[in-house]
Design an enzyme around this catalytic site. Structure first.
Site, short mmCIF file in Angstrom:
data_model
loop_
_atom_site.label_atom_id
_atom_site.label_comp_id
_atom_site.label_asym_id
_atom_site.label_seq_id
_atom_site.Cartn_x
_atom_site.Cartn_y
_atom_site.Cartn_z
N ARG A 121 0.85 -1.20 0.00
CA ARG A 121 0.00 0.00 0.00
C ARG A 121 0.88 1.25 0.00
NH1 ARG A 121 -4.96 -2.43 1.72
NH2 ARG A 121 -6.06 -0.86 0.55
N GLN A 126 -0.14 2.60 -5.97
CA GLN A 126 -1.59 2.88 -5.85
C GLN A 126 -2.40 2.46 -7.08
OE1 GLN A 126 -1.83 6.91 -4.56
NE2 GLN A 126 -3.15 6.40 -2.85
N ASP A 129 -3.45 -1.19 -6.99
CA ASP A 129 -4.01 -1.65 -5.73
C ASP A 129 -5.46 -2.15 -5.89
OD1 ASP A 129 -4.95 -1.91 -3.15
OD2 ASP A 129 -4.12 -0.01 -2.44
N SER A 132 -7.97 -1.54 -2.91
CA SER A 132 -8.57 -0.20 -2.89
C SER A 132 -9.62 -0.05 -3.99
CB SER A 132 -7.50 0.88 -3.09
OG SER A 132 -6.68 0.93 -1.97
N TYR A 227 -2.35 -1.01 8.29
CA TYR A 227 -3.44 -1.88 8.72
C TYR A 227 -3.63 -1.80 10.24
CZ TYR A 227 -3.31 -4.02 4.10
OH TYR A 227 -3.37 -4.24 2.76
P1 NAD Z 1 -8.99 -3.01 5.87
O1 NAD Z 1 -9.93 -3.44 4.79
O2 NAD Z 1 -7.89 -3.93 6.26
O3 NAD Z 1 -9.83 -2.66 7.20
C1 NAD Z 1 -10.90 -1.73 7.14
C2 NAD Z 1 -10.86 -0.81 8.33
O4 NAD Z 1 -11.25 -1.53 9.50
C3 NAD Z 1 -9.49 -0.23 8.63
O5 NAD Z 1 -9.56 1.17 8.60
C4 NAD Z 1 -9.19 -0.76 10.03
O6 NAD Z 1 -8.46 0.19 10.81
C5 NAD Z 1 -10.57 -0.96 10.58
N1 NAD Z 1 -10.68 -1.82 11.78
C6 NAD Z 1 -10.01 -2.96 12.09
N2 NAD Z 1 -10.42 -3.42 13.29
C7 NAD Z 1 -11.38 -2.58 13.74
C8 NAD Z 1 -12.20 -2.52 14.90
N3 NAD Z 1 -12.09 -3.42 15.87
N4 NAD Z 1 -13.08 -1.50 15.00
C9 NAD Z 1 -13.20 -0.56 14.05
N5 NAD Z 1 -12.45 -0.56 12.93
C10 NAD Z 1 -11.55 -1.54 12.78
O7 NAD Z 1 -8.38 -1.58 5.52
P2 NAD Z 1 -8.09 -0.93 4.10
O8 NAD Z 1 -9.26 -0.20 3.61
O9 NAD Z 1 -7.49 -1.98 3.22
O10 NAD Z 1 -6.99 0.13 4.50
C11 NAD Z 1 -5.83 -0.27 5.24
C12 NAD Z 1 -4.83 0.84 5.31
O11 NAD Z 1 -4.18 1.00 4.07
C13 NAD Z 1 -5.38 2.22 5.66
O12 NAD Z 1 -4.48 2.83 6.52
C14 NAD Z 1 -5.41 2.93 4.36
O13 NAD Z 1 -5.34 4.33 4.50
C15 NAD Z 1 -4.17 2.37 3.74
N6 NAD Z 1 -4.13 2.47 2.29
C16 NAD Z 1 -3.04 3.01 1.71
C17 NAD Z 1 -2.99 3.10 0.33
C18 NAD Z 1 -1.80 3.68 -0.35
O14 NAD Z 1 -1.04 4.41 0.24
N7 NAD Z 1 -1.57 3.32 -1.58
C19 NAD Z 1 -4.03 2.62 -0.44
C20 NAD Z 1 -5.14 2.09 0.21
C21 NAD Z 1 -5.18 2.00 1.58
#
Ligand code: NAD
Length: 379
Positions: A121, A126, A129, A132, A227
């Site tokens: 990530r 991006q 990904d 996303s 994560y």
């Molecule tokens: P994910 O699908 O793994 O999880 C979804 C959300 O659930 C996350 O925000 C997580 O913090 C939350 N979560 C986990 N346990 C929880 C709980 N007990 N209660 C409430 N919420 C809870 O997450 P994602 O959408 O794949 O994103 C993961 C990370 O990757 C984020 O920080 C996001 O900003 C980052 N990201 C970065 C890029 C990039 O830089 N290219 C792209 C996409 C996502």
């Protein structure tokens, strides 16, 4: 380099791994593209539209066995793997934490396998990904589906017949899907609240005009990939108690809380649901990974004794297959363009590259990804 695009075998899969637009980009790189007839039928891309871009459309998938590169979308079956040529490269979604046997199968068959879910990530990656691109659409559609099943409207309406109050939407887990769910529910006029264990999310929630529900769980944090870290049993219990009241007052609760590579935490218990109003809707976006909600049944609609509707669709992105395919195919094209070697007209499997080493699971007959090397060995 000859490339074959697989057509999904699972009859529930509506998406396709490549669209005509992305196929054109790959052909321009120098790839010869072949695909099975009907590749994009369910997502609104006709055979002819592929042919017009230069894809060779065949009647069956026998071309798999000659291909140097195979692109897929669904987790391939052992039968598909057995058809592949040793030394070829497979690129697709492998759901690797739940398919260790498959990874071993790729290694023993001498197939190099890239798992699109393992793309790091990072800003540079991006455009590749898939988590996303797909979760963004799933977050959107979760709101549409929840609104459709709700016996109320979302926006406030002031009419000569009286004022209708806006519906309340509570989003739990504010990653990619959660952010899109908040933005969509706000656009539809709902009153939106959200919670995530990662404190950095609060600002993002506020910037979308929603309210962040504050719950002090002590030390939470996130991994270097962004994560969420797993909570302790005590923290989960505290979270449930604090969220129960918000859930009871909400018309739609959308849960998206996931832990990468592990089962999703159970955040809504039967007791919490029993305190919600009849007709309220819970949309469990984590259904495929074990679910955030007690009582979720994957791909089914459940109505609880007190009349709460629980939707556990395993692929909300699959409900909008045209656009889900468009962005998935664009992720694939982004990866291939990034690693394309102009001189040899092949993919450069650069093991030193951060993106490649993050997503390449097997290479030249071995499992080389450190995480999966360990998991497969212990399997
Ligand atoms: P994910 O699908 O793994 O999880 C979804 C959300 O659930 C996350 O925000 C997580 O913090 C939350 N979560 C986990 N346990 C929880 C709980 N007990 N209660 C409430 N919420 C809870 O997450 P994602 O959408 O794949 O994103 C993961 C990370 O990757 C984020 O920080 C996001 O900003 C980052 N990201 C970065 C890029 C990039 O830089 N290219 C792209 C996409 C996502």
């Amino acid at each position: 380099m000859e490339c074959f695009i697989t057509k999904a075998k699972d009859t529930r899969e509506t998406r396709t791994a490549l669209t005509p637009e992305s196929a054109e980009k790959l052909i321009q790189l120098g790839l010869t593209l072949k695909a099975e007839s009907g590749l994009g039928q369910k997502s609104g891309y006709a055979d002819q539209s592929y042919q017009e871009k230069g894809v060779i459309v065949e009647q069956d998938d026998s071309g798999l066995s000659q291909a140097d590169l195979v692109i897929g979308l669904e987790v391939p079956s052992n039968e598909t793997i057995s058809q592949l040529k040793s030394g070829s490269l497979f690129v697709g979604q492998l759901d690797p934490f739940y398919n260790l046997d498959l990874i071993e199968g790729f290694a023993t068959s001498g197939i190099n396998a890239i798992s699109m879910e393992m793309i790091p990530r990072t800003t540079l990656a991006q455009k590749m990904d898939v988590l996303s691109s797909q979760m963004n659409l799933a977050g959107y559609f979760a709101v549409i589906k929840g609104a459709e099943r709700l016996n109320k409207i979302l926006p406030m309406m002031m009419t000569p017949a009286g004022t209708i109050s806006p519906s309340r939407v509570f989003v739990i887990g504010v990653g990619v899907a959660g952010l899109q769910a908040i933005a969509t529910a706000k656009r539809m006029g709902a009153r939106v609240q959200a919670f995530d264990t990662r404190p950095v999310v609060e600002e993002q929630v506020k910037s979308l005009g929603a309210k962040f529900v504050k719950i002090d769980l002590g030390e939470t944090g996130q991994t270097d990939q962004g994560y969420a870290k797993e909570l302790t049993a005590e923290q989960i219990e505290l979270q449930r108690q604090s969220m129960a009241k918000v859930c009871a007052q909400s018309d739609i609760v959308i849960t998206t809380a996931k832990l990468f590579g592990r089962k999703a935490p159970t955040l809504l218990t039967k007791d919490m649901i029993s305190r919600m109003n009849s007709g309220s809707v819970i949309v469990d976006l984590a259904a495929a990974g074990g679910g955030n909600v007690e009582g979720t049944v994957l791909n089914e609609e459940v109505v609880t004794e007190n009349g709460v509707i629980i939707l556990g669709n395993g692929s909300f992105e699959g409900e909008v297959p045209h656009h889900a395919s468009q962005v998935y195919a664009s992720n694939i094209a982004g990866l291939l363009e990034h690693f394309w070697d102009e001189e040899s007209k092949t993919m450069n499997i650069d093991l030193e590259d951060e993106i490649m080493s993050g997503c390449l699971l097997t290479h030249e007959g071995s499992v080389i990804h450190p995480t999966f090397k360990e998991l497969v060995a212990g399997n």
